[in-house]
Write a protein that holds these residues in place. Structure first.
Motif, mmCIF file in Angstrom:
data_model
loop_
_atom_site.group_PDB
_atom_site.id
_atom_site.type_symbol
_atom_site.label_atom_id
_atom_site.label_comp_id
_atom_site.label_asym_id
_atom_site.label_seq_id
_atom_site.Cartn_x
_atom_site.Cartn_y
_atom_site.Cartn_z
ATOM 1 N N LEU A 193 0.812 -1.108 -0.005
ATOM 2 C CA LEU A 193 0.039 -0.043 -0.030
ATOM 3 C C LEU A 193 0.876 1.292 -0.042
ATOM 4 C CD1 LEU A 193 -2.922 -0.928 2.382
ATOM 5 C CD2 LEU A 193 -2.687 -1.217 0.111
ATOM 6 N N THR A 194 2.108 1.200 0.640
ATOM 7 C CA THR A 194 2.759 2.130 0.911
ATOM 8 C C THR A 194 3.447 2.595 -0.970
ATOM 9 O OG1 THR A 194 3.575 1.832 2.812
ATOM 10 C CG2 THR A 194 5.105 3.173 1.576
ATOM 11 N N LYS A 195 3.685 1.630 -1.316
ATOM 12 C CA LYS A 195 4.137 1.641 -2.981
ATOM 13 C C LYS A 195 2.982 2.402 -3.608
ATOM 14 C CE LYS A 195 4.779 -1.723 -5.853
ATOM 15 N NZ LYS A 195 5.087 -3.054 -6.441
ATOM 16 N N ARG A 196 1.921 2.303 -3.285
ATOM 17 C CA ARG A 196 0.967 2.784 -4.211
ATOM 18 C C ARG A 196 0.633 4.170 -3.896
ATOM 19 N NH1 ARG A 196 -1.622 4.062 -8.475
ATOM 20 N NH2 ARG A 196 -4.167 4.257 -8.295
ATOM 21 N N LEU A 197 0.620 4.519 -2.457
ATOM 22 C CA LEU A 197 0.706 5.957 -1.799
ATOM 23 C C LEU A 197 1.794 6.663 -2.629
ATOM 24 C CD1 LEU A 197 -0.119 4.892 1.579
ATOM 25 C CD2 LEU A 197 -1.841 6.310 0.415
ATOM 26 N N THR A 198 2.978 6.183 -2.563
ATOM 27 C CA THR A 198 4.013 6.872 -3.007
ATOM 28 C C THR A 198 3.773 7.210 -4.443
ATOM 29 O OG1 THR A 198 5.534 5.567 -1.693
ATOM 30 C CG2 THR A 198 6.536 6.590 -3.645
ATOM 31 N N GLU A 199 3.118 6.560 -5.401
ATOM 32 C CA GLU A 199 2.942 6.938 -6.554
ATOM 33 C C GLU A 199 1.905 7.944 -6.798
ATOM 34 O OE1 GLU A 199 1.517 3.078 -8.115
ATOM 35 O OE2 GLU A 199 3.472 2.277 -8.442
ATOM 36 N N ILE A 200 0.757 7.770 -5.973
ATOM 37 C CA ILE A 200 -0.644 8.754 -6.220
ATOM 38 C C ILE A 200 0.006 10.143 -5.554
ATOM 39 C CG2 ILE A 200 -2.519 9.293 -5.076
ATOM 40 C CD1 ILE A 200 -3.194 6.140 -4.945
ATOM 41 N N PHE A 201 0.809 10.264 -4.362
ATOM 42 C CA PHE A 201 0.999 11.506 -3.860
ATOM 43 C C PHE A 201 2.381 11.969 -4.141
ATOM 44 C CE2 PHE A 201 -2.330 9.760 -1.031
ATOM 45 C CZ PHE A 201 -3.291 10.828 -0.949
ATOM 46 N N GLY A 202 3.137 11.362 -5.049
ATOM 47 C CA GLY A 202 4.321 11.762 -5.378
ATOM 48 C C GLY A 202 5.315 12.127 -4.341
ATOM 49 N N LEU A 203 5.495 11.129 -3.309
ATOM 50 C CA LEU A 203 6.177 10.890 -1.950
ATOM 51 C C LEU A 203 7.605 10.970 -2.190
ATOM 52 C CD1 LEU A 203 3.914 8.980 0.268
ATOM 53 C CD2 LEU A 203 3.538 11.142 -0.151
ATOM 54 N N ARG A 204 8.172 10.614 -3.587
ATOM 55 C CA ARG A 204 9.516 10.705 -3.683
ATOM 56 C C ARG A 204 9.975 11.536 -5.009
ATOM 57 N NH1 ARG A 204 12.631 7.262 -1.192
ATOM 58 N NH2 ARG A 204 11.686 5.671 0.044
ATOM 59 N N ASP A 205 9.132 12.644 -5.141
ATOM 60 C CA ASP A 205 9.263 13.496 -5.940
ATOM 61 C C ASP A 205 10.746 14.226 -5.505
ATOM 62 O OD1 ASP A 205 7.341 12.594 -7.519
ATOM 63 O OD2 ASP A 205 6.028 14.475 -7.033
ATOM 64 N N GLU A 206 10.953 14.430 -4.223
ATOM 65 C CA GLU A 206 12.135 15.265 -3.993
ATOM 66 C C GLU A 206 13.193 14.472 -3.269
ATOM 67 O OE1 GLU A 206 10.491 18.500 -1.650
ATOM 68 O OE2 GLU A 206 9.080 18.784 -2.841
ATOM 69 N N SER A 207 13.008 13.017 -3.202
ATOM 70 C CA SER A 207 14.054 12.344 -2.696
ATOM 71 C C SER A 207 14.528 11.487 -3.529
ATOM 72 C CB SER A 207 13.570 11.666 -1.467
ATOM 73 O OG SER A 207 12.760 10.516 -1.698
#
Length: 549
Positions: A193-207
Motif C-alpha cells: 500500500l505504501t508503494k501505491r501511496l508513493t505513486e499517487i502522492f508523489g512522495l519520492r518526487d524530492e528524494s
C-alpha cells in the motif's frame, strides 16, 4: 456488487510492528493525559502479532525509554544486555578482528540488548491493548480508500474465501472498511500500500530511491559450552566478492544464537543467490565454531531499508502518514532501526492527536514531517548518510574506509559538504553474458540446508485455493526478457524457492510461481530487473509464523 460493512476510528494503523504499536500506545497515552478519548485500531496481516516480524536483533532501547520509561518493571523482553561486541573481517579461511576503539562510537553496543523483535512486539501489543487499542491480527489491509477530494479515508481488508479462479468459495466473506481521521501505514520495508501511496502522492518526487538489503536469518539451539549470552558479532568480507553485505551472530537467551546474512540488493551478477551465500558463510571456521553441535530451529527472510536519510520520502499526505520502515529509518552501519521506527510512530501520534483535538482532522500532518526532520532520528541518520552509498560506489574495502572516516568526522562535529546518491536496485543487474556463473556447494543438512527445508521451519502457509499474490504485469516478460537476458534471476534471489522455470506442454520454458512458499520478504518486488512482479497481500493470516524471530 457486495456491500462491505464499515467501522469508524480516529486513527487506523496498518501493521503491528514497532512503529505501529508505538503510535497506538502514544495516542492512548496522550488521550489519558488530556482526558479526551481517541479510538485506535491496528490491523496486522500475520496470524498473530509478531508472526511476520523478523530482525536480528540488537535493540537500542532509546525509543522504548521514551515511550514506556518503566519497561523493565513491566516485564519487557529486553533481558540480555550486550556483553561482548566484535567486528570481524573474513577471508576464505581466516578472520581479522577490528579493535573496538577503531570503530566510530555509534558502532559500539553498550547499553543495547539482543532479543527477539517478534517477542518485543507481542509485549508492546499487550501494553497497547491494556490502554484500549483494538488490534486485529489475521486481517490484511488490501485496499486504500479515498474521499472525493482525494485524501485518504482509510483502508479495506481483503475478502476471504476467494478461489484461485476469482470465484467465491462457500466460505466467502467480504472485507471490512475501516474509516479514520488519519491512517498510518506501518507495513515495513516495501509495503504494497505504501508503494501505491508513493505513486499517487508523489512522495519520492524530492528524494532519491529507496535501496534495500535482503536479510536471511536462522535461529539455532547451541550446546551450553558454546553459548555466551550477550555476545554480539558482525562480519564483513568473505564469501561476498561481487556484492556487499555481511553477517551477524547474536547470542540470545535460552541457549540460542540468532545468525543471519544481509546482501545488498544492488548486486550486479544475476547468477548470485543470497540464500546460497548465507549457507556458504556458515562454513567459515570462525562462524562454524559459534554454532557447531547445535540444531537449527527456525528460518526466515526479510528485505531491509538501506537508503538512509537521503531516501526518506515525504512522510505526510492528506489523511495519513508513513511511519517506521514504510518510510525507512534504518541506521545501516549500526544495523538498527527499531528505536527510530518507534520514535517515528510516537511523533506521528503526537501530530495526529493535536490535529484531531483542534478539529483539523484530515489536514496534512506537516508537524509530523517537521518533528522528524528536527528529531534525533534525523541527527542520527544524517551522520551515516554516506556510508551505504560509499560502499555501493567504491566497493567494500575503499567504501568501508570512506564510511569510517566520514562517521568519525561526524562524531567530531565535522561534516562533509556533500551527500552521495543512490541508484535503484533493480537497475543494477547485468546481462547474463557479462557476469560470472557461480557454482554453490550442495547442502550437508547439518550446517547448510536447501531452501525448501528452510521454508518448512518458517511455518509458512497460505490457503492454496486463493488468487496468487505474486502478480505479473505482463505474463510474457519472464520468458521473453528475464530468462534469455538475465538467466531468470528470480529463481536465485528469492530465498524461499517461489520462482522456478519449468518445461511447458510444448517443451518451452515457463515461469512457475509457488506462492505457497512465500515468506513475504518482498525481494522479488524490489529486484526484478523489469519491475514486472507486483507483490500484493494474500488472505490475512497467510505467510510465515515466526515463533521467536
Amino acid at each position: 456488487m457486495t456491500t462491505r460493512e464499515s467501522m469508524q476510528y480516529d486513527v487506523v494503523i496498518v501493521g503491528a510492528g514497532p512503529a505501529g504499536l508505538s503510535a497506538a500506545i502514544r495516542l492512548k497515552q496522550l488521550a489519558a493525559e488530556s482526558g479526551r478519548d481517541v479510538s485506535v485500531c491496528v490491523l496486522e496481516k500475520g496470524s498473530e502479532v509478531g508472526a511476520h516480524i523478523l530482525s536480528g536483533a540488537v535493540v537500542d532501547p532509546r525509543g522504548l525509554d521514551e515511550l514506556i520509561p518503566d519497561w523493565k518493571a513491566r516485564g519487557a523482553p529486553l533481558t540480555t544486555p550486550v556483553t561482548e561486541n566484535h567486528h570481524w573481517v573474513l577471508t576464505g579461511r581466516r578472520r581479522f578482528r577490528i579493535p573496538e576503539f577503531l570503530l566510530p562510537p555509534l558502532m559500539h553496543n553498550r547499553g543495547n540488548y539482543t532479543l527477539s523483535l517478534g517477542n518485543l512486539c507481542r509485549w508492546l501489543a499487550a501494553q497497547a491493548e491494556e490502554l484500549g487499542v483494538e488490534i486485529f491480527p489475521g486481517f490484511a489491509a488490501a485496499e486504500i480508500l479515498f474521499h472525493d477530494d482525494g485524501s485518504v479515508k482509510g483502508v479495506a481488508t481483503g475478502d476471504l474465501g476467494i478461489a484461485r479462479d476469482g470465484s467465491h468459495r462457500s466460505d466467502y466473506h467480504p472485507g471490512m472498511e475501516l474509516h479514520a481521521r488519519y491512517t498510518f501505514f506501518a507495513e515495513g520495508a516495501r509495503g504494497h500500500l505504501t508503494k501505491r501511496l508513493t505513486e499517487i502522492f508523489g512522495l519520492r518526487d524530492e528524494s532519491g530511491p529507496q535501496v534495500f538489503g535482503l536479510g536471511i536469518k536462522e535461529l539455532w539451539d547451541v550446546p551450553a559450552e558454546r553459548h555466551k549470552p550477550g555476545r554480539v558479532i558482525h562480519t564483513q568480507g568473505w564469501p561476498l566478492d561481487e556484492a556487499w553485505g555481511g553477517g551477524f551472530l547474536y547470542h540470545q537467551d535460552n541457549g540460542q544464537v540468532a545468525l543471519g546474512f544481509v546482501v545488498a540488493l544492488d548486486y550486479k551478477n544475476p547468477h548470485l543467490s543470497p540464500f546460497e551465500e548465507m549457507q556458504r558463510w556458515k562454513t567459515h571456521p570462525a562462524v562454524r565454531a559459534e554454532i557447531e553441535g547445535g540444531r537449527r530451529v527456525s528460518y526466515g527472510a526479510r528485505a531491509i531499508n538501506e537508503g538512509g536519510y537521503q531516501a526518506i520520502p515525504k512522510l505526510a499526505f492528506p489523511g495519513g502518514a508513513l511511519i517506521g520502515c514504510s518510510a525507512g529509518f534504518v541506521n545501516v552501519p549500526r544495523i538498527k532501526g527499531t528505536h527510530t521506527a518507534m520514535k517515528s510512530g510516537m511523533l506521528a501520534a503526537e501530530a495526529a492527536f493535536a490535529a484531531i483535538g483542534n478539529d483539523r482532522s484530515g489536514d496534512l500532518l506537516t508537524d509530523y514531517e517537521t518533528s522528524v526532520r528536527s528529531s534525533w532520528i534525523a541527527k542520527e541518520l544524517k551522520l551515516v548518510r554516506n556510508a551505504q552509498p560509499a560502499v555501493a560506489h567504491f566497493g567494500g574495502l575503499l567504501g568501508s574506509l570512506y564510511a569510517g572516516i566520514d562517521m568519525w568526522l561526524g562524531t567530531l562535529g565535522l561534516k562533509l559538504p556533500w551527500t552521495l546518491k543512490h541508484k535503484a536496485d533493480h537497475a543494477q543487474i547485468s546481462r547474463k553474458e557479462h557476469a560470472r556463473p557461480i557454482s554453490y556447494p550442495k547442502p550437508d543438512n547439518v550446517l547448510t540446508f536447501d531452501r525448501l527445508s528452510s521454508v518448512f521451519i518458517s511455518n509458512t502457509n497460505h490457503e492454496e485455493d486463493q488468487p496468487v499474490h505474486l502478480t505479473l504485469k505482463d505474463a510474457d516478460i519472464p520468458t521473453a526478457i528475464n530468462l534469455p537476458v538475465f538467466d531468470g534471476p528470480e529463481q536465485r534471489y528469492c530465498p524461499a524457492g517461489v520462482y522456478e522455470y519449468v518445461e511447458g506442454d510444448a517443451g518451452e520454458p515457463r515461469l512457475q510461481i509457488n506462492a505457497q512458499n512465500c515468506v513475504h520478504c518482498k525481494t522479488c518486488d524490489i529486484k526484478d530487473p523489469t519491475q514486472n512482479i507486483n507483490w500484493v497481500v494474500p488472505e490475512g493470516g497467510g505467510g510465515p509464523n515466526y515463533p521467536n524471530m
